[in-house]
Scaffold this active site. Structure first.
Site, PDB file in Angstrom:
ATOM      1  N   ASP A  79      36.641  35.106  19.341  1.00  0.00           N
ATOM      2  CA  ASP A  79      37.383  34.039  20.020  1.00  0.00           C
ATOM      3  C   ASP A  79      36.394  33.264  20.899  1.00  0.00           C
ATOM      4  OD1 ASP A  79      39.483  32.436  20.789  1.00  0.00           O
ATOM      5  OD2 ASP A  79      40.733  34.052  21.562  1.00  0.00           O
ATOM      6  N   GLU A  86      37.258  31.696  24.370  1.00  0.00           N
ATOM      7  CA  GLU A  86      37.465  31.577  25.817  1.00  0.00           C
ATOM      8  C   GLU A  86      36.658  32.607  26.597  1.00  0.00           C
ATOM      9  OE1 GLU A  86      39.809  31.551  23.527  1.00  0.00           O
ATOM     10  OE2 GLU A  86      40.990  29.707  23.798  1.00  0.00           O
ATOM     11  N   HIS A 113      39.359  31.423  16.739  1.00  0.00           N
ATOM     12  CA  HIS A 113      39.726  30.477  17.794  1.00  0.00           C
ATOM     13  C   HIS A 113      40.307  29.177  17.220  1.00  0.00           C
ATOM     14  CE1 HIS A 113      39.527  28.141  21.485  1.00  0.00           C
ATOM     15  NE2 HIS A 113      38.803  27.229  20.866  1.00  0.00           N
ATOM     16  N   HIS A 153      39.941  36.954  25.646  1.00  0.00           N
ATOM     17  CA  HIS A 153      40.415  36.535  26.976  1.00  0.00           C
ATOM     18  C   HIS A 153      41.649  37.332  27.360  1.00  0.00           C
ATOM     19  CE1 HIS A 153      43.581  34.531  24.778  1.00  0.00           C
ATOM     20  NE2 HIS A 153      42.632  34.139  23.953  1.00  0.00           N
ATOM     21  N   HIS A 211      45.767  33.322  28.363  1.00  0.00           N
ATOM     22  CA  HIS A 211      46.904  32.849  27.558  1.00  0.00           C
ATOM     23  C   HIS A 211      47.152  33.852  26.444  1.00  0.00           C
ATOM     24  CE1 HIS A 211      43.520  31.430  25.108  1.00  0.00           C
ATOM     25  NE2 HIS A 211      44.346  31.391  24.087  1.00  0.00           N
ATOM     26  N   GLU A 220      46.385  39.061  23.342  1.00  0.00           N
ATOM     27  CA  GLU A 220      45.753  39.091  22.024  1.00  0.00           C
ATOM     28  C   GLU A 220      44.968  40.385  21.808  1.00  0.00           C
ATOM     29  OE1 GLU A 220      43.761  35.259  21.488  1.00  0.00           O
ATOM     30  OE2 GLU A 220      45.456  34.288  22.454  1.00  0.00           O
TER      31      GLU A 220
HETATM   32 ZN    ZN Z   1      40.777  31.100  21.519  1.00  0.00          ZN
END
Ligand code: ZN
Length: 273
Positions: A8, A10, A64, A108, A120, A138
């Site tokens: 990902d 972030e 992502h 993240h 998020h 996640e």
């Molecule tokens: Zn992401």
């Protein structure tokens, strides 16, 4: 040893704002071009760590946004790249083919985590997700999916909040902290070169010891809270789901892979307007 790497953006060192991770807004193009390079660098560092630990096959899944961020021309030649979408298992597409361990790089914290860079869960409309009553982001949902296929998560990299979330959930997981949030859009980060070294070493160390998969209960129940009721109106179109509250949808299944499918359908339907 077969290693699966989900990457990902972030949680990459230096990233603090959506303008750096947004592949679609032309105003962000210059910033984004720099940060996708850093993302590719951290993916490659994880590949190097896996190879140092004896990996014979490495798959890197771009996880992502539109999942076309990693630069193929810069990818470590020992790895295969899974790019683009939609993918049925999204951030874990291909995990069902069987791997000895999964690595979550650049991850993240879940939605609503204080002092976490860009916290998020998939998208802004999702306020909270509970798996069998426990809030998860996640990291947790993907770890449970990997676990359903018998694959343990050996390493999670990202900011300090992400590392804490991972450790609370996954016994023995190696966490690599590349930054510490000051606020949602500010952080103190190590230099990218240092982050790459930490990831490479963390992966090599972690893969030298056994890890156990997170085994989701059977049956399992997922509950998703959205921001607005119309988002739940769409999500409850998923056959077999229920609507325990104005912004909440629920789904129960004995097979976690079916439950994950319902979760994917929930948030994709909720995007309809
Ligand atoms: Zn992401």
């Amino acid at each position: 040893m077969r290693i699966y790497i989900s990457v990902d953006m972030e949680g990459i060192a230096g990233v603090v704002h959506e303008d750096q991770t947004n592949p679609v807004d032309p105003r962000c193009a210059a910033e984004y071009a720099r940060f996708r390079k850093l993302m590719t660098g951290e993916a490659n560092a994880a590949v190097e760590g896996a190879l140092a630990a004896g990996a014979t096959q490495v798959v890197v899944n771009d996880s992502h946004w539109d999942m076309r961020n990693l630069l193929p021309e810069e990818l470590h030649e020992a790895a295969e790249l899974l790019s683009g979408g939609p993918k049925r298992l999204s951030m874990l597409e291909g995990i069902e083919r069987g791997f000895d361990a999964a690595l979550f790089i650049g991850y993240h914290a879940r939605a609503g985590t204080p002092r976490a860079v860009l916290d998020h869960t998939i998208m802004d409309a999702v306020r909270d997700v509970r798996l069998n009553g426990r809030s998860m982001g996640e990291v947790g949902l993907n770890a449970a999916l990997a676990g359903a296929y018998g694959v343990p998560v050996a390493v999670v990299s990202g900011d300090r909040a992400t590392a804490e979330e991972a450790r609370a959930l996954l016994d023995g997981v190696e966490t690599v902290i590349v930054k510490e949030a000051v606020s949602r859009h500010a952080a103190r980060s190590v230099a990218p070169a240092v982050a790459r070294r930490l990831i490479r070493d963390g992966v090599a160390t972690a893969l030298g010891r056994p890890h156990s998969p997170l085994s989701p209960a059977s049956p399992s129940t997922i509950e998703v809270d959205f921001t607005f009721s119309y988002q739940a109106d769409y999500a409850e179109l998923v056959p077999g789901s229920s609507r325990p509250g104005p912004v909440t949808v629920r789904y129960t299944h004995a097979d976690f892979c079916e439950l994950f499918r319902a979760w994917r359908a929930f948030y994709n339907l909720a995007r309809a307007e």
